[in-house]
Write a protein that holds these residues in place. Structure first.
Motif, mmCIF file in Angstrom:
data_model
loop_
_atom_site.group_PDB
_atom_site.id
_atom_site.type_symbol
_atom_site.label_atom_id
_atom_site.label_comp_id
_atom_site.label_asym_id
_atom_site.label_seq_id
_atom_site.Cartn_x
_atom_site.Cartn_y
_atom_site.Cartn_z
ATOM 1 N N ARG A 17 9.626 15.177 13.007
ATOM 2 C CA ARG A 17 9.360 14.326 11.333
ATOM 3 C C ARG A 17 9.937 12.727 11.149
ATOM 4 N NH1 ARG A 17 7.770 11.254 7.870
ATOM 5 N NH2 ARG A 17 6.575 11.527 6.432
ATOM 6 N N GLY A 39 1.009 14.062 8.573
ATOM 7 C CA GLY A 39 2.008 13.654 7.774
ATOM 8 C C GLY A 39 3.507 13.415 8.855
ATOM 9 N N ASP A 42 4.621 8.252 9.231
ATOM 10 C CA ASP A 42 4.390 6.996 8.177
ATOM 11 C C ASP A 42 3.721 5.845 8.287
ATOM 12 O OD1 ASP A 42 5.870 9.453 5.688
ATOM 13 O OD2 ASP A 42 7.958 7.661 6.450
ATOM 14 N N GLN A 69 -2.193 2.188 7.247
ATOM 15 C CA GLN A 69 -0.843 2.908 8.125
ATOM 16 C C GLN A 69 -0.080 2.739 9.229
ATOM 17 O OE1 GLN A 69 -2.391 6.122 5.757
ATOM 18 N NE2 GLN A 69 0.028 7.127 6.389
#
Length: 227
Positions: A17, A39, A42, A69
């Motif tokens: 992440r 997800g 970002d 994004q």
């Protein structure tokens, strides 16, 4: 991540992440799109040295509503990527020598806050050696099968720590039979390729260089078998 094949799917599964992923040699942009949609990151930077695949990536990101994004950059390797905000770098689908060259040309490689996901199509030993020599640590390595061939994906970070370039470290890396169902098959493949090299040298015309190569390959095979 249903849009990815086994190779890209393995890379995605190993991606931590993070804030921003830079995918160097992004091809059609599938990986960046999947990481954004899941997800896992970002923001995504799709980078490629060629304009045509970069345009395909831009169209894909637009179709999936991900342009806000992401961005697409025409750049040679990492040369057009500033490290500000980038905490994950993916370099996949290239030879181990080219991946090493791309890393060596970047001024910000020795940053312990960046995770590198590297997938060499050829010469993984060359890439592992480069990483060890430049004080990177292999945090994880997983096998994957694509188009009938076995590859590995390396997750590495700069730690400043020395890793001894033993035969096992160079040829097997961080592949672990304890957690990877393809690990034993990968190890067997490495040994088979080395045995073929020895057979070819045995059948070659004798000479000092050939004899030296044969002796080295034989020592290497014995060391890898003795694990």
């Amino acid at each position: 991540m249903e849009h990815l094949d086994a190779r890209l799917g393995t890379i995605a599964a190993m991606t931590p992440r993070c804030r921003t992923v830079a995918d160097i040699g992004c091809d059609h942009g599938l990986l960046i799109a999947a990481l954004l949609e899941s997800g896992r990151c970002d923001y995504g930077i799709a980078a490629d040295i060629n304009a045509r695949p970069l345009e395909k990536a831009r169209r894909l990101l637009a179709e999936r509503g991900l342009l806000a994004q992401s961005e697409c950059r025409l750049t040679n390797g990492l040369c057009g990527i500033a490290p500000v905000g980038v905490d994950t770098v993916v370099i996949a689908g290239m030879g181990g020598e080219l991946i090493s060259e791309i890393l060596s040309r970047w001024d910000y490689t020795e940053n312990p806050s960046i995770t590198y996901l590297l997938q060499p199509m050829t010469r993984p030993v060359h890439l592992r050696r480069w990483l060890y020599e430049h004080r990177f640590t292999l945090q994880e390595e997983r096998c994957c099968r694509a188009a009938g061939r076995l590859y590995t994906v390396l997750r590495a970070q700069y730690t400043g720590c020395v890793t001894a370039a033993t035969p096992q470290a160079l040829y097997f890396g961080a592949v672990s039979p304890a957690v990877d169902p393809l690990a034993e098959e990968y190890r067997a493949l490495v040994l088979t390729r080395l045995q073929r090299r020895i057979t070819g040298l045995v059948e070659a015309r004798p000479g000092p260089e050939r004899n030296e190569q044969l002796a080295e390959a034989t020592r290497l095979l014995l060391a890898l078998r003795d694990r």
